[in-house]
Design an enzyme around this catalytic site. Structure first.
Site, PDB file in Angstrom:
ATOM      1  N   HIS A  86       4.983  53.669   3.867  1.00  0.00           N
ATOM      2  CA  HIS A  86       4.634  52.952   2.645  1.00  0.00           C
ATOM      3  C   HIS A  86       5.845  52.812   1.723  1.00  0.00           C
ATOM      4  O   HIS A  86       6.008  51.785   1.069  1.00  0.00           O
ATOM      5  CB  HIS A  86       3.498  53.676   1.917  1.00  0.00           C
ATOM      6  CG  HIS A  86       2.180  53.547   2.597  1.00  0.00           C
ATOM      7  ND1 HIS A  86       1.076  52.956   2.020  1.00  0.00           N
ATOM      8  CD2 HIS A  86       1.764  53.926   3.836  1.00  0.00           C
ATOM      9  CE1 HIS A  86       0.049  52.976   2.866  1.00  0.00           C
ATOM     10  NE2 HIS A  86       0.450  53.567   3.968  1.00  0.00           N
TER      11      HIS A  86
ATOM     12  N   ASP B 244      -0.552  51.045  -4.615  1.00  0.00           N
ATOM     13  CA  ASP B 244      -0.811  51.087  -3.183  1.00  0.00           C
ATOM     14  C   ASP B 244      -2.317  51.082  -2.930  1.00  0.00           C
ATOM     15  O   ASP B 244      -3.083  51.707  -3.677  1.00  0.00           O
ATOM     16  CB  ASP B 244      -0.188  52.368  -2.610  1.00  0.00           C
ATOM     17  CG  ASP B 244      -0.015  52.353  -1.103  1.00  0.00           C
ATOM     18  OD1 ASP B 244      -1.000  52.049  -0.398  1.00  0.00           O
ATOM     19  OD2 ASP B 244       1.090  52.645  -0.635  1.00  0.00           O
TER      20      ASP B 244
ATOM     21  N   GLN C 219      15.648  50.684  13.935  1.00  0.00           N
ATOM     22  CA  GLN C 219      14.653  49.915  14.679  1.00  0.00           C
ATOM     23  C   GLN C 219      14.870  48.411  14.589  1.00  0.00           C
ATOM     24  O   GLN C 219      14.797  47.708  15.608  1.00  0.00           O
ATOM     25  CB  GLN C 219      13.249  50.273  14.188  1.00  0.00           C
ATOM     26  CG  GLN C 219      12.143  49.507  14.918  1.00  0.00           C
ATOM     27  CD  GLN C 219      10.793  50.132  14.730  1.00  0.00           C
ATOM     28  OE1 GLN C 219      10.546  51.248  15.177  1.00  0.00           O
ATOM     29  NE2 GLN C 219       9.901  49.423  14.057  1.00  0.00           N
TER      30      GLN C 219
ATOM     31  N   GLU D 265       7.830  43.755  12.389  1.00  0.00           N
ATOM     32  CA  GLU D 265       9.235  43.703  12.792  1.00  0.00           C
ATOM     33  C   GLU D 265       9.372  43.198  14.224  1.00  0.00           C
ATOM     34  O   GLU D 265      10.304  42.450  14.549  1.00  0.00           O
ATOM     35  CB  GLU D 265       9.862  45.089  12.650  1.00  0.00           C
ATOM     36  CG  GLU D 265      10.067  45.516  11.206  1.00  0.00           C
ATOM     37  CD  GLU D 265      10.441  46.979  11.061  1.00  0.00           C
ATOM     38  OE1 GLU D 265      10.841  47.589  12.071  1.00  0.00           O
ATOM     39  OE2 GLU D 265      10.339  47.510   9.934  1.00  0.00           O
TER      40      GLU D 265
END
Length: 472
Positions: free
Chosen positions: A20, A117, A351, A374
């Site tokens: 997050h 959030d 990544q 992604e």
């Protein structure tokens, strides 16, 4: 005499876990770049671990950092699932955040909006009490958020809670999901004996009701990818701004100035040598293996998984965090097995850079939403190794709806691993998945450049936030 107009100052507050923090920091950078004064609020524990704060302050002069206690002792493990972190944030964050907001209100630069959030209702309630407008940021999919909103109906119908242990049972009477919604797709732990048995089942309901009261929704997705679910959410939110894929949007708007991708390096040391190893591999020959920042497994499951990976004969780059095995010792365990096959093992890797490398032809992933987005942006097909939370529903849509990957069933044996890898990396099915992924990838990347809806939505968000003012 007319009162001076209050400058827009937005407080951004993520749930205190890496999955997050990373998208929230991307959003904060983009808002600051758009001309807003932004306060990024993180827990004291995580603030100490975020790298390059001085560089961030230099790059984004209107991005500021503040802290809040998470309520746990400094030496207490911050366990996400079933741990004390969620309980502490759920029960104490409202009062702690109220004090933070009040401190700004008492100064010359009050907070004019809180971006909270979806994981917690406390921040929403604290802002409401002080008359501060609230906008929700959802770092996971529109589908998973919709699953939150159908829970009251399912409780009323008696479909949840359920006690028979059948997590794969189909949820009935929710046509929005096209007959694909299962019990294990739902948020929370709804297989308790009764609602009164599990306190934080109630917390999920309160959270959902609070989120529905906020003035707008910002979400890391793209419109065509989840059009029916975004349309459904429009009945709850007056304004919805899809801005995904967020990392790709950040690169499009900020270039190399975006620092959110370095957040993960604060938790694990990134291996740089693996990129050189990838440079020496043929195009699309490597499967990248990563289970994200929080997933853990037992030693016997890791050994079984490892044998399947090696037995596939596929080149691989495998990320195994030092804490991925319950009790530790992942690296020692792999050494004991004594087989390396055609791959390498690292504790952590960049990544986004790995997925963008020409040598990578597949991504064995836990299917967290950040990783899913992604992978779509990079055009890399997925092999789903989902475990909990939104990973379950993500994997179903990846495999059955979008057809950009393969969904794992409930098996974990080495032969299943080997078969799935070969299926993804070789043969006609893998080629079909690749073709489907290329279409989605082009769509996603078109959204984040000038003229694309995610690109334009960001500008609309900035305009909207500049107009918000506290009511008292």
């Amino acid at each position: 005499m007319a009162q001076p107009q209050t400058q827009a100052r937005v407080l951004v507050f993520p749930y205190p876990t890496v999955g997050h923090i990373k998208p929230f920091l991307s959003l904060a950078e983009l808002l600051a770049d758009g001309g807003l004064d932004v306060v990024f609020l993180s827990t004291e524990y995580n603030h100490r671990r975020i790298p390059n704060l001085e560089a961030l302050a230099s790059r984004f002069p209107t991005l500021h950092f503040d802290t809040i206690p998470d309520g746990l002792p400094i030496d207490k493990p911050r366990v996400i699932i079933g741990g004390e972190l969620y309980t502490s944030m759920r029960d104490g964050v409202k009062q702690r955040l109220r004090q933070v907001l009040q401190s700004y209100n008492d100064g010359s630069s009050p907070i004019t909006c809180v971006i909270c959030d979806v994981m917690l209702s406390g921040p929403i309630e604290a802002a409401e009490e002080l008359g501060i407008p609230v906008v929700t940021f959802c770092p996971y999919s529109a589908r998973y958020l919709c699953a939150h909103f159908v829970m009251p109906k399912l409780i009323e119908e008696g479909q949840i809670p359920f006690t028979d242990g059948n997590l794969a049972g189909e949820i009935q009477g929710v046509p929005l999901f096209g007959g694909l919604l299962r019990r294990d797709h739902l948020p929370g732990f709804w297989f308790v004996k009764s609602l009164s048995d599990e306190v934080w089942s109630h917390a999920f309901l309160n959270q959902t009701l609070a989120v529905g009261r906020t003035s707008a929704l910002i979400i890391n997705t793209l419109d065509e990818l989840e059009a029916p679910f975004l349309a459904h959410l429009s009945s709850t939110f007056d304004k919805i701004y899809p801005i995904g894929p967020l990392d790709a949007l950040s690169k499009s708007r900020l270039g190399d100035s975006s620092s959110s991708s370095t957040v993960l390096t604060a938790f694990w040391k990134e291996d740089q040598a693996c990129m050189s190893w990838l440079d020496s591999q043929p195009p699309k020959s490597v499967i990248f293996v990563s289970f994200g920042s929080t997933m853990r497994m037992t030693a016997d499951k890791l050994v079984e998984f490892w044998h399947g990976l090696v037995n596939s004969g596929t080149r691989f780059l495998c990320v195994l965090r030092s804490d991925i095995v319950e009790g530790g010792g992942a690296a020692d365990l792999i050494k004991q097995v004594g087989e390396t096959g055609n791959g390498i093992v690292v504790e952590w890797a960049a990544q986004e850079k790995v997925l963008a490398h020409r040598a990578v032809g597949g991504f064995l992933t836990h299917c967290g939403w950040n990783s899913t987005m992604e992978s779509i942006a990079a055009g890399v097909p997925m092999m789903c190794w989902q475990i909990y939370g939104d990973q379950m529903i993500n994997a179903t849509w990846i495999g059955k709806v979008w057809k950009i990957g393969i969904e794992r069933d409930d098996k974990w044996d080495r032969s299943t691993v080997e078969k799935m890898i070969k299926e993804l990396m070789e043969g006609e099915k893998g080629a079909e998945i690749q073709r489907s992924m290329e279409k989605f990838s082009k769509l996603a990347n078109d959204k984040v450049v000038k003229g694309g809806t995610s690109f334009e939505n960001l500008e609309l968000i900035v305009e909207y936030l500049k107009k918000l003012k506290p009511s008292n």
